[in-house]
Design a protein around this motif. Structure first.
Motif, PDB file in Angstrom:
ATOM      1  N   ILE A  87      -7.629 -10.300  34.765  1.00 58.02           N
ATOM      2  CA  ILE A  87      -7.605  -8.873  35.105  1.00 58.02           C
ATOM      3  C   ILE A  87      -8.797  -8.566  35.999  1.00 58.02           C
ATOM      4  O   ILE A  87      -9.774  -9.316  36.037  1.00 58.02           O
ATOM      5  N   ASP A  88      -8.715  -7.445  36.708  1.00 54.43           N
ATOM      6  CA  ASP A  88      -9.851  -7.059  37.538  1.00 54.43           C
ATOM      7  C   ASP A  88     -10.788  -6.142  36.759  1.00 54.43           C
ATOM      8  O   ASP A  88     -10.508  -5.739  35.633  1.00 54.43           O
ATOM      9  N   GLU A  89     -11.900  -5.819  37.372  1.00 51.40           N
ATOM     10  CA  GLU A  89     -12.954  -5.055  36.707  1.00 51.40           C
ATOM     11  C   GLU A  89     -12.474  -3.680  36.261  1.00 51.40           C
ATOM     12  O   GLU A  89     -12.780  -3.229  35.146  1.00 51.40           O
ATOM     13  N   GLN A  90     -11.721  -2.991  37.100  1.00 48.66           N
ATOM     14  CA  GLN A  90     -11.281  -1.635  36.756  1.00 48.66           C
ATOM     15  C   GLN A  90     -10.337  -1.638  35.558  1.00 48.66           C
ATOM     16  O   GLN A  90     -10.394  -0.749  34.709  1.00 48.66           O
ATOM     17  N   LYS A  91      -9.469  -2.637  35.465  1.00 49.88           N
ATOM     18  CA  LYS A  91      -8.575  -2.710  34.304  1.00 49.88           C
ATOM     19  C   LYS A  91      -9.366  -3.020  33.044  1.00 49.88           C
ATOM     20  O   LYS A  91      -9.088  -2.483  31.974  1.00 49.88           O
TER      21      LYS A  91
END
Length: 214
Positions: free
Chosen positions: A202-206
């Motif tokens: 997953i990316d940082e925002q998620k």
């Protein structure tokens, strides 16, 4: 017998935890990263395999999916403060989870480990997620699509050489531009602890969205 898990597989765990002295180790290893080199003209040349240091994190949630405790490296305190998270620490409040912080240069069976004592886990905790993350200062240079492989094992400490669970995650294009890898989750069901293998990048925002709520 070691249970070789596939992605999304669920298994009972900690059934042998009959006293407060029974502890387990969740250990993680990973391969080198494949970095594309360029020559002085900027033309891509051969790929090099380089060692990388990753951080092992776990976050505990209650039945309402609110984050109630965490283990997160204090080296990320500036990032944590910026996103309104509490400061990093290596031990849970109930002393059920202990991060023995190591680096890739240490002489250890695993590159990163979290010790777990299931009998000490607070009753309010229903789910515990385990993550690997790339140092955010290096995320522009690499992501989990470049990490050759990740392996997670859980073993009872008195039988350290015999894993209860073995879960391997291979790199793929779905991991591109993502600096956090959800290894799996520990959760209560019918008064038993179970573990689900995940292997989801997953990316940082998620990550911020999923773990907000302290």
């Amino acid at each position: 017998m070691t249970a070789i898990l596939e992605k999304s597989q669920v298994i009972k765990i900690f059934s042998d935890a009959k006293s407060n002295d029974t502890s387990y180790t969740l250990g993680v290893n990973w391969g080198k990263i494949e970095m594309q080199k360029r020559n002085f003209l900027g033309i891509k040349t051969k790929k090099d395999g380089l060692d990388i240091d990753l951080d092992l994190t776990c976050i505990m949630f209650d039945a309402q999916k609110k984050a109630v405790d965490w283990i997160y490296s204090p080296k990320y305190n500036s990032w944590l403060i910026h996103h309104n998270f509490p400061l990093g620490k290596y031990h849970s409040k109930d002393n059920a989870f202990h991060h023995f912080y190591e680096t890739v240069t240490d002489n250890s069976q695993y590159k990163k480990t979290i010790k777990i004592n299931p009998q000490k886990i607070e009753n309010e905790i229903e789910t515990v997620f385990f993550y690997l993350s790339i140092d955010r200062r290096k995320m522009k240079e690499t992501d989990f699509s470049l990490v050759e492989s990740v392996n997670l094992k859980i073993n009872e400490d008195v039988k350290a050489n015999k894993a209860l669970i073995d879960f391997s995650i291979n790199s793929n294009d779905n991991h591109k531009n993502k600096g956090i890898l959800v290894l799996g989750k520990l959760f209560r069901e019918d008064n038993e602890w179970k573990f689900k293998a995940m292997g989801q990048a997953i990316d940082e925002q998620k990550f911020i969205k999923l773990t907000r709520g302290f």
